[in-house]
Each structure stands twice: as structure tokens, then as C-alpha cells.
Design a protein around this motif. Structure first.
Motif, PDB file in Angstrom:
ATOM      1  N   MET A  61       0.838  -1.197   0.000  1.00 28.80           N
ATOM      2  CA  MET A  61       0.000   0.000   0.000  1.00 28.80           C
ATOM      3  C   MET A  61       0.872   1.246   0.000  1.00 28.80           C
ATOM      4  O   MET A  61       1.918   1.277   0.649  1.00 28.80           O
ATOM      5  N   VAL A  62       0.392   2.266  -0.698  1.00 28.83           N
ATOM      6  CA  VAL A  62       1.035   3.566  -0.686  1.00 28.83           C
ATOM      7  C   VAL A  62       0.056   4.533  -0.014  1.00 28.83           C
ATOM      8  O   VAL A  62      -1.034   4.789  -0.526  1.00 28.83           O
ATOM      9  N   ASP A  63       0.416   5.013   1.171  1.00 29.63           N
ATOM     10  CA  ASP A  63      -0.394   5.933   1.960  1.00 29.63           C
ATOM     11  C   ASP A  63       0.114   7.343   1.681  1.00 29.63           C
ATOM     12  O   ASP A  63       1.274   7.653   1.957  1.00 29.63           O
ATOM     13  N   VAL A  75       0.368   8.257  -7.988  1.00 30.84           N
ATOM     14  CA  VAL A  75      -0.291   7.091  -8.586  1.00 30.84           C
ATOM     15  C   VAL A  75       0.598   6.483  -9.663  1.00 30.84           C
ATOM     16  O   VAL A  75       0.771   5.259  -9.715  1.00 30.84           O
ATOM     17  N   GLU A  76       1.175   7.311 -10.507  1.00 28.16           N
ATOM     18  CA  GLU A  76       2.059   6.785 -11.566  1.00 28.16           C
ATOM     19  C   GLU A  76       3.251   6.042 -10.962  1.00 28.16           C
ATOM     20  O   GLU A  76       3.625   4.970 -11.432  1.00 28.16           O
ATOM     21  N   GLU A  77       3.844   6.610  -9.919  1.00 25.55           N
ATOM     22  CA  GLU A  77       4.950   5.931  -9.236  1.00 25.55           C
ATOM     23  C   GLU A  77       4.492   4.613  -8.612  1.00 25.55           C
ATOM     24  O   GLU A  77       5.206   3.613  -8.665  1.00 25.55           O
ATOM     25  N   SER A  78       3.315   4.622  -8.023  1.00 25.49           N
ATOM     26  CA  SER A  78       2.775   3.419  -7.382  1.00 25.49           C
ATOM     27  C   SER A  78       2.561   2.313  -8.396  1.00 25.49           C
ATOM     28  O   SER A  78       2.883   1.144  -8.138  1.00 25.49           O
ATOM     29  N   ILE A  79       2.020   2.675  -9.547  1.00 23.49           N
ATOM     30  CA  ILE A  79       1.833   1.701 -10.630  1.00 23.49           C
ATOM     31  C   ILE A  79       3.188   1.174 -11.089  1.00 23.49           C
ATOM     32  O   ILE A  79       3.380  -0.038 -11.244  1.00 23.49           O
ATOM     33  N   ALA A  97      -6.918  10.580 -11.014  1.00 19.66           N
ATOM     34  CA  ALA A  97      -5.796   9.748 -10.556  1.00 19.66           C
ATOM     35  C   ALA A  97      -6.309   8.422 -10.010  1.00 19.66           C
ATOM     36  O   ALA A  97      -5.723   7.363 -10.268  1.00 19.66           O
ATOM     37  N   ALA A  98      -7.414   8.461  -9.278  1.00 22.73           N
ATOM     38  CA  ALA A  98      -7.990   7.232  -8.731  1.00 22.73           C
ATOM     39  C   ALA A  98      -8.436   6.299  -9.853  1.00 22.73           C
ATOM     40  O   ALA A  98      -8.187   5.090  -9.798  1.00 22.73           O
TER      41      ALA A  98
END
Length: 124
Positions: A61-63, A75-79, A97-98
Motif C-alpha cells: 500500500m502507498v499511503d 499514482v504513476e509511481e505506485s503503478i 488519478a484514482a
């Protein structure tokens, strides 16, 4: 299924919500916590990393504790790193973004506090 959380935008200032939430997660969960903020070297004696890509492992998870205009980039980094979910803290909403995160297969929570939700679900 969450075992590790990257706190993006963590602060070493105890007056900041990211600091308080991180302390709670350390004290009340068995999750591995990673701290991400290029302006901070450590939080609670643990290293802080400049970006999600710099973490030694992929977080589940990214909080996110960043301003709304930064959510799309997070979001792009998380993906890119392969995270499973993104959690936008209280007051943070970016439907575009969501939607991008959902299209990429990530679970998304917006405008919620991880500390409050964890305490509500686990009752601690």
C-alpha cells in the motif's frame, strides 16, 4: 492482505498528521513501514527514501500525505513499482488519478485516514 506500507510525504515534525499516523502504525500494526520524502533523511530512526522507486522492496500500500496536485504523480509511481493499493489521506481526492490507479489494477481509497480506518476495523 497488506503487509507493507509506504508513507509518501511523511514528516519528521511531530505536529504533522503524517508523523502521528506513522507513529500509530508503528505501535499498532505488524506492517513493514517505508518512509518516502526527499527532504527527510530519517523518521523514528528509520531511513526515509526520496521516492517509491528507491525503496528496497515494493510496498503493498502507498499511503499518501501530499497535496492534491501531486496525487497523479504518486499514482504513476505506485503503478510503476507494482504497489497493490493507494490510500489518499483525509481531504485528498483526485478522481482522475484514482480512475487511473483502478484501471491499472490498484485498489483505491480517497479522503480517509489510515489510522482511523485501521482502528475502526481492528478496534485498537
Amino acid at each position: 492482505r497488506t503487509r507493507s506500507v509506504a508513507v509518501v510525504g511523511v514528516s519528521d515534525d511531530p505536529r504533522r498528521p503524517s508523523h502521528t499516523v506513522s507513529r500509530y502504525l508503528i505501535d499498532h500494526t505488524d506492517w513493514t513501514l517505508w518512509f518516502v520524502n526527499p527532504m527527510v533523511t530519517d523518521v523514528f530512526g528509520r531511513p526515509a527514501y526520496p521516492s517509491l522507486a528507491d525503496l528496497p522492496e515494493t510496498p503493498d500500500m502507498v499511503d499518501v500525505f501530499r497535496r492534491t496536485e501531486h496525487l497523479a504523480g504518486v499514482v504513476e509511481e505506485s503503478i510503476a513499482v507494482g504497489a497493490s493499493s493507494v490510500f489518499f489521506q483525509l481531504g485528498l481526492v483526485d478522481d482522475d488519478a484514482a480512475a487511473r490507479a483502478v484501471r491499472a489494477g490498484l485498489d483505491v481509497v480517497q479522503d480517509r485516514c489510515l489510522q482511523i480506518e485501521y482502528a475502526r476495523l481492528i478496534r485498537c
